[in-house]
Every structure is written in C-alpha cells, then in structure tokens.
Design an enzyme around this catalytic site. Structure first.
Site, PDB file in Angstrom:
ATOM      1  N   GLU A  36      47.394  28.533  55.583  1.00 36.07           N
ATOM      2  CA  GLU A  36      46.418  28.825  57.179  1.00 36.07           C
ATOM      3  C   GLU A  36      46.490  30.099  57.482  1.00 36.07           C
ATOM      4  O   GLU A  36      46.090  30.337  58.807  1.00 36.07           O
ATOM      5  CB  GLU A  36      47.960  27.772  58.083  1.00 36.07           C
ATOM      6  CG  GLU A  36      48.006  26.412  57.961  1.00 36.07           C
ATOM      7  CD  GLU A  36      46.733  25.632  57.590  1.00 36.07           C
ATOM      8  OE1 GLU A  36      45.566  25.799  58.340  1.00 36.07           O
ATOM      9  OE2 GLU A  36      47.209  24.712  57.503  1.00 36.07           O
TER      10      GLU A  36
HETATM   11  C1  LIG Z   1      50.875  26.561  47.770  1.00 36.12           C
HETATM   12  C2  LIG Z   1      49.407  26.668  48.612  1.00 36.12           C
HETATM   13  C3  LIG Z   1      49.215  25.464  49.299  1.00 36.12           C
HETATM   14  C4  LIG Z   1      47.820  25.725  50.143  1.00 36.12           C
HETATM   15  N1  LIG Z   1      47.521  24.749  50.421  1.00 36.12           N
HETATM   16  C5  LIG Z   1      46.094  24.374  50.853  1.00 36.12           C
HETATM   17  C6  LIG Z   1      45.496  23.516  51.332  1.00 36.12           C
HETATM   18  O1  LIG Z   1      46.202  22.527  51.549  1.00 36.12           O
HETATM   19  N2  LIG Z   1      44.245  23.415  51.923  1.00 36.12           N
HETATM   20  C7  LIG Z   1      43.851  24.993  51.701  1.00 36.12           C
HETATM   21  O2  LIG Z   1      42.516  24.696  51.825  1.00 36.12           O
HETATM   22  N3  LIG Z   1      44.236  25.848  51.125  1.00 36.12           N
HETATM   23  C8  LIG Z   1      45.462  25.549  50.882  1.00 36.12           C
HETATM   24  N4  LIG Z   1      46.203  27.243  50.388  1.00 36.12           N
HETATM   25  C9  LIG Z   1      45.540  28.224  50.317  1.00 36.12           C
HETATM   26  C10 LIG Z   1      45.668  29.423  51.210  1.00 36.12           C
HETATM   27  O3  LIG Z   1      45.531  28.541  52.487  1.00 36.12           O
HETATM   28  C11 LIG Z   1      45.610  30.112  51.062  1.00 36.12           C
HETATM   29  O4  LIG Z   1      46.050  30.722  49.478  1.00 36.12           O
HETATM   30  C12 LIG Z   1      44.850  31.272  51.795  1.00 36.12           C
HETATM   31  O5  LIG Z   1      44.379  31.005  52.864  1.00 36.12           O
HETATM   32  C13 LIG Z   1      44.987  32.850  51.454  1.00 36.12           C
HETATM   33  O6  LIG Z   1      43.598  33.053  50.674  1.00 36.12           O
HETATM   34  P1  LIG Z   1      43.707  33.687  49.035  1.00 36.12           P
HETATM   35  O7  LIG Z   1      44.372  32.831  48.410  1.00 36.12           O
HETATM   36  O8  LIG Z   1      42.099  32.983  48.067  1.00 36.12           O
HETATM   37  O9  LIG Z   1      43.909  35.433  49.604  1.00 36.12           O
HETATM   38  P2  LIG Z   1      42.725  35.993  49.702  1.00 36.12           P
HETATM   39  O10 LIG Z   1      42.012  35.707  50.172  1.00 36.12           O
HETATM   40  O11 LIG Z   1      42.390  36.292  48.282  1.00 36.12           O
HETATM   41  O12 LIG Z   1      43.684  37.601  50.108  1.00 36.12           O
HETATM   42  C14 LIG Z   1      44.318  38.724  49.466  1.00 36.12           C
HETATM   43  C15 LIG Z   1      45.095  39.776  50.116  1.00 36.12           C
HETATM   44  O13 LIG Z   1      44.034  40.432  51.081  1.00 36.12           O
HETATM   45  C16 LIG Z   1      44.070  40.178  52.184  1.00 36.12           C
HETATM   46  N5  LIG Z   1      42.518  40.119  53.506  1.00 36.12           N
HETATM   47  C17 LIG Z   1      41.620  38.779  52.882  1.00 36.12           C
HETATM   48  N6  LIG Z   1      40.625  39.073  53.784  1.00 36.12           N
HETATM   49  C18 LIG Z   1      41.442  39.931  54.588  1.00 36.12           C
HETATM   50  C19 LIG Z   1      40.935  40.399  56.327  1.00 36.12           C
HETATM   51  N7  LIG Z   1      39.476  39.916  56.451  1.00 36.12           N
HETATM   52  N8  LIG Z   1      41.269  40.835  56.378  1.00 36.12           N
HETATM   53  C20 LIG Z   1      42.637  41.643  56.026  1.00 36.12           C
HETATM   54  N9  LIG Z   1      43.072  40.708  55.254  1.00 36.12           N
HETATM   55  C21 LIG Z   1      42.682  40.512  54.539  1.00 36.12           C
HETATM   56  C22 LIG Z   1      45.158  38.493  53.310  1.00 36.12           C
HETATM   57  O14 LIG Z   1      45.585  38.971  53.810  1.00 36.12           O
HETATM   58  C23 LIG Z   1      45.951  39.038  51.436  1.00 36.12           C
HETATM   59  O15 LIG Z   1      47.134  39.677  51.983  1.00 36.12           O
HETATM   60  C24 LIG Z   1      47.306  26.851  50.135  1.00 36.12           C
HETATM   61  C25 LIG Z   1      48.024  27.761  49.164  1.00 36.12           C
HETATM   62  C26 LIG Z   1      49.069  28.195  48.468  1.00 36.12           C
HETATM   63  C27 LIG Z   1      49.398  29.216  47.640  1.00 36.12           C
END
Ligand SMILES: Cc1cc2nc3c(=O)[nH]c(=O)nc-3n(C[C@H](O)[C@H](O)[C@H](O)COP(=O)(O)OP(=O)(O)OC[C@H]3O[C@@H](n4cnc5c(N)ncnc54)[C@H](O)[C@@H]3O)c2cc1C
Length: 598
Positions: free
Chosen positions: A441
């Site tokens: 989220e």
């Molecule tokens: C168990 C699980 C359930 C999930 N359920 C859903 C779901 O139902 N529907 C759905 O759509 N998604 C879902 N997700 C996805 C989840 O919302 C994303 O994993 C999350 O939004 C982070 O995206 P990412 O994993 O690509 O991390 P990234 O975006 O790659 O982030 C990696 C790191 O970089 C930091 N970062 C990235 N951009 C910025 C910025 N602009 N400023 C500062 N820091 C930044 C982040 O804070 C983080 O620490 C789920 C994920 C998991 C693991």
C-alpha cells in the site's frame, strides 16, 4: 502457539473516549449505531474472531496456499471460515445502506477489522480488499457495473482485488504498461501484474479485479492510467455467469509471512485479451484507484495495531508461565516460584507492548472517525476540515502503525527468549506477518514523501497547524486540575507538541527551498508525527480514564491500567520525540553522502 481473546474493554474504551463513536453515531448515515448495537456487534465479532479465525492462523502459516494446474487452494479450514463469514453478513458491515451494506460507521467497521486482523491477518486481507472494491463500485461504477458486481461484493459472495503492481512499476505507478484496447462496449487488457493479493483462490466462485492499465494512445506516466473492472468469470448482462475470462495465475509467490494469503502473478490476455469495463472516464484511473488505496492504507495501519495486540497477548501469557531466576522484586524469605513476569525488565517490555498496541489502535480509530465525520457531518465546512485531517493522518497511520506492529512483534520474541526464535511457539509468525505492512500500500518511504510533499506542503501546513492547536487545547489547566495522572504526562506532551510544531514549520520551509533535503528528513518527521499524535490520544484516554474512575469505583483496575499505560507512553515514547529534530533537519548530511560513495 497462543489463542486470541478480543480486548473488548480496550476496544470499546478507544471507540468511546478516544475516537468519539457517540458523536459519530448521531451523524447522518450512522444512526443505526446505537450503544447496544455497537456492543452486540463487537461481542459477536469477538466470538467469530476467537472461535473461527484465530484457530486457523498457525495452520495457515504452516501450510500456506498451494497452486496446481492454475488452481489455487487456500489452507485447510479457510474455505469454510470464509463461507461462515459471508453467511453471517460481516462483509457489508461498514458499507453504505444504498449499496446493500449495514451502513454502520467506518470506525466500528475498523474495530471489527482489528479483530479479524489480530485473529488471522492473512484471512482478513480478503474481505479488506473486497470491501475496498465494493466501495469503489458503489462510488464510481456505472449503473451496469453496480448492477452486475455491487451486491456480490457487498455480501462477499465474490471477492475483489487491487491490481496495480507490475515488475517495472511498484512505487512508480506511472511506469505501468498493461494495455487496454477498446472493443465495442468493452476493453481488452493485455499484460502482467505481480504481487496481487487474493488474485486467485478457492474461497469464492468469482473474483472482480480492479486493474490499472493504459489505453492505447494515452499520455505517458500516471496521467495516462485508466481503471477497469475485470472479472475472473465474465458476467452476462442479466447477471448470469459467463465464460472464463482471459486471466491466468502464473505463480504464487513464496514469501516471508502472511502465507495463507495468496500473492499472485497474473497474466492478462495471453489469448485474445481479458475483457473488462472502464470505471469512470479514461485517464482518471489513478485518481479513482486512490479511493481504494486511502481506505486500504488505513487498514494496513490497523493491521499493525492488530498484530501488536496479538503479540502482546502471547508475550503476556508466556511471561506468566515461564520461570527463570528469582526476581529481585521477590520478598526475602518468600520461596514462591515466580515467573519471568516479575522481572522488572520483562515488566518494562510488556507495558511497552501494551501501550504501543493501545496507541496504534487509538490512532487508527481516530483516523477512521475523521473519515466518518468527513462523510456525515451536516456542515460542509466541517466536512472539509475533517477530510483535510483524515488526509493528513492516512500516511501517518499507515507507516507509524506498521512500524509499531513490527516492533511489538519483535519484543514478543524477546520476551520468549530463545523459544521466540523457534517456530514452534508461533512468536515468529507474528513478526513475519507484521513485516509486510511497512511495504505494501505504498512503502513507508512513499508515505513519508506523501506526508511532507503533499499533506504538509500543499496547504501551507494548515491541516497540521489545526491539529497541533487542538492538541495544545488538551494541554490546558482543566486537564491538570481534574486529573493528577495527566499531570505526569503533561510536560512530555507539551515538549513533544512543541517539537512537532517546530519540525512542521521547519520542514515546510525547507521543502519550498530544497525538496530533496526536506524529503531526506521525511521518515523521522513521520515518526515524530505518529508519536506525538498517538501520545496526545493516549493522554486523552488518560483524562477520560481518570474521569471514569471518579464516577465509577468498580472500574479501578481498568482505570489504573489506562493511566499507567499512558504514563509509560509519555515517559518512554513522547520523551524521545524532541530528539528526532536533528534527524528531521539532517537531510543535508544524508545528501552530502554521494551515491557513488556507497
Ligand atoms: C505480500 C505482498 C502483497 C502485495 N499485494 C499487492 C496487491 O494486492 N496489489 C498490488 O497492486 N500490489 C501489491 N503488492 C505490491 C506492493 O504494493 C509493492 O511491493 C510496493 O508498493 C513497493 O513496490 P516495489 O516492491 O516495486 O518496491 P520499489 O518501488 O522498487 O521500492 C524499493 C525501495 O525504494 C524506495 N523508493 C521507491 N521509490 C521511491 C521514492 N519515490 N521516494 C523514496 N523512496 C522510494 C521504496 O520505499 C523502497 O524502500 C504486494 C506486495 C507484497 C510483497
């Protein structure tokens, strides 16, 4: 392994004294929430959580979901529990009456969701998402979409999902590539979504996916996203079930926690395109999806409070049974065998866990109450004021509570000693389950950016200033005069509020001059905000407890526990708030360390 006993007295007190459910119940749309109804619902929910959901928590963790030939099977007992959940009508509790729900305040639905999430957080995610999808369809769906989907989503007969994430698009939703091509009344969707919670499962005969995708020719970035409803099984115009849609679950993720919640990789349109219908207009997708995301962010914060409560209960029970050493508190000549609960440091940890769980609950309920007021207050100016406060609070509740949940789950392991690190006790499950709340989220980093870059900067700090003024009002002479316990809390609260006021003005000016420096201090600012606002709510609770104690001597033990919990929070958490100022102002140090230096 440990059971779960819903903390009904704590929940009711937080609803009444901290979040003001009495006032909420008088607002339009909430008039079904009489005091008797609230008690009856809380009691029934407690029973369902304790008897049906909690016993499945450990088996859900151990067994997880399985996939064979594209069919996903949830752990033993989940299907029956979900059927009982739907049959009891729990899904529609907080949904509007016009949509077929019970129309009860969000605050009450939040208290009930806390119980589901304490008892079995992996299970709770399914109704959480379904309710969000129902709200979306109710508020933004066309007449046909409402006719086809709303009733089934409100009852929980079908479930809902949020489909945002793709491999290259996590925090950055502007990078979404899923394509949507118009085909008559429908769109055909092609692409892949990852990490989709309950994207495929055996709990319900149909799943309604809310999917962000890009219509051909749409602008680049987040402005070109549109929102679609894409059912697993298509639905004919008369509501009868249609053919299987072109969506396939490719894989279930193996993950750290919430094993009973299937996290799916979904392929759309491997054949001729998954058929979906547009919600609202093209290119308004992100704005509409935020409807689901704001409620979900509150609920994820609630998950932190819920797991903190569960972990506290387990630690308390263990500390009452484990014997180790002779506590220094034992009186000379007393040979009684005393459990570790009597060691001062264990008592410190337990009281900390208890008050952290309480503080997180208070913050979540208070935020839910602001949303209720923003929707139901008869005065338009008041509605706008409450909406501004809810908007300000959402990133704080999501991120701060998630951290509290994880920290409390970690302390539970500490109280168990080595046994906490061994899977058999189940303490590790709470820690593993709690960890995801800091990530999904919108990661906690994204919440901190949102708090500073949008919530604080956009209105020139007005919403935060209004909240600070209200917090200061509690810190007036009346409080200290009627409540000696509050007198202990007061200096910590005053200093903490001063720090938040200073940090807010400082960071706002800094953001205008150099956003990067300000954002490098955003996470400690969010921590400060959460600590101070939750500390203020704990102080409010202490005042209310003292006044309850003065009226009703039979409540002495409850009142004493409330006061001491709030005092602990003041001495151990609020006291540290001013120390966050240097970190909030320390963005320049962070940025001076060049990326090449890592
Ligand atoms: C168990 C699980 C359930 C999930 N359920 C859903 C779901 O139902 N529907 C759905 O759509 N998604 C879902 N997700 C996805 C989840 O919302 C994303 O994993 C999350 O939004 C982070 O995206 P990412 O994993 O690509 O991390 P990234 O975006 O790659 O982030 C990696 C790191 O970089 C930091 N970062 C990235 N951009 C910025 C910025 N602009 N400023 C500062 N820091 C930044 C982040 O804070 C983080 O620490 C789920 C994920 C998991 C693991």
């Amino acid at each position: 392994m440990s059971g779960y006993a819903a903390p009904l007295a704590e929940i009711r007190f937080a609803l009444d004294a901290v979040a003001g459910i009495g006032e909420i119940a008088t607002l339009s749309g909430s008039d079904a929430a009489t005091s008797e109804t609230i008690d009856a619902i809380l009691n029934e929910a407690a029973r369902f959580a304790e008897e049906k959901l909690a016993p499945l928590n450990a088996i859900g963790d151990r067994t997880g979901c399985r996939m064979a030939n594209g069919v996903v099977t949830t752990p033993p007992g989940f299907k029956e529990a979900y059927a009982a959940f739907v049959a009891a009508g729990w899904n529609g509790l907080g949904l509007p009456v016009e949509a077929g729900g019970a129309g009860l305040p969000l605050m009450l639905a939040t208290a009930v969701l806390e119980m589901w999430s304490s008892a079995n957080p992996a299970f709770a995610l399914c109704p959480m998402l379904t309710q969000a999808a129902a709200e979306l369809v109710a508020a933004e769906g066309s007449a046909l979409q409402r006719a086809l989907y709303l009733g089934k989503l409100v009852s929980g007969e079908w479930t809902g999902t949020m489909n945002l994430t793709e491999p290259q698009a996590g925090s950055d939703l502007g990078a979404i590539r899923m394509r949507a091509v118009k085909d008559g009344e429908h769109y055909r969707l092609t692409g892949q979504k990852i990490f989709i919670t309950y994207g495929e499962h055996d709990l319900a005969p149909n799943i309604v996916h809310a999917v962000l995708a890009r219509v051909e020719g749409a602008p680049a970035g987040s402005k070109g996203l549109s929102l679609f409803l894409v059912p697993k099984f298509r639905v004919n115009a008369d509501g009868s079930p249609g053919a299987r849609n072109d969506i396939r679950c490719l894989k279930l993720e193996e993950k750290l926690g919430i094993h009973a919640s299937p996290t799916c990789v979904l392929a759309y349109g491997e054949e001729d395109g998954a058929i979906g219908t547009l919600v609202g207009e093209e290119n308004r997708g992100l704005e509409l999806m935020f409807r689901m995301m704001n409620g979900s962010r509150l609920n994820v914060g609630l998950q932190g409070a819920a797991i903190a409560e569960r972990a506290y209960q387990q630690a308390r029970d263990y500390a009452k049974s484990r014997v180790q050493g002779r506590p220094v508190t034992a009186s000379a000549g007393d040979d009684a065998v005393l459990p570790i609960l009597h060691h001062p440091d264990v008592r410190r940890m337990l009281l900390g866990m208890r008050s952290d769980a309480d503080a997180a609950r208070a913050l979540a309920y208070y935020a839910a109450g602001q949303i209720d007021r923003a929707q139901g207050d008869p005065d338009a100016v008041a509605r706008a004021r409450h909406q501004a406060r809810a908007d300000l609070l959402i990133p704080i509740v999501k991120a701060w509570n998630a951290e509290q949940g994880f920290a409390v789950a970690s302390e539970n392991i500490q109280i168990h000693g080595g046994m906490g690190y061994i899977e058999e006790t189940g303490a590790a499950q709470h820690l593993r389950d709690a960890r995801i709340a800091l990530i999904y989220e919108g990661t906690n980093g994204i919440q901190a950016n949102d708090l500073v870059g949008r919530k604080l900067a956009r209105d020139g700090g007005a919403a935060m200033r209004a909240l600070i003024a209200e917090m200061r009002a509690l810190d007036g002479p009346i409080g200290a005069a009627i409540a000696p316990g509050f007198g202990i809390i007061r200096p910590f609260l005053t200093a903490a509020i001063d720090s938040l006021a200073k940090a807010s003005e400082d960071l706002r000016a800094r953001y205008a001059a150099d956003p990067a420096v300000a954002l490098a201090g955003a996470a400690p600012y969010l921590r400060l905000s959460g600590t101070v606002i939750a500390g203020w709510l704990m102080a409010k609770a202490a005042l209310a407890a003292e006044s309850l104690g003065a009226r009703d001597s039979s409540q002495r033990a409850f009142v004493a526990a409330k006061l001491l919990g709030a005092q602990f929070f003041a001495e151990h958490r609020l006291a540290q708030a001013p120390a966050l100022l240097p970190a909030i102002r320390g963005g320049a140090t962070v940025l001076s360390f060049e990326p090449d230096g890592f």
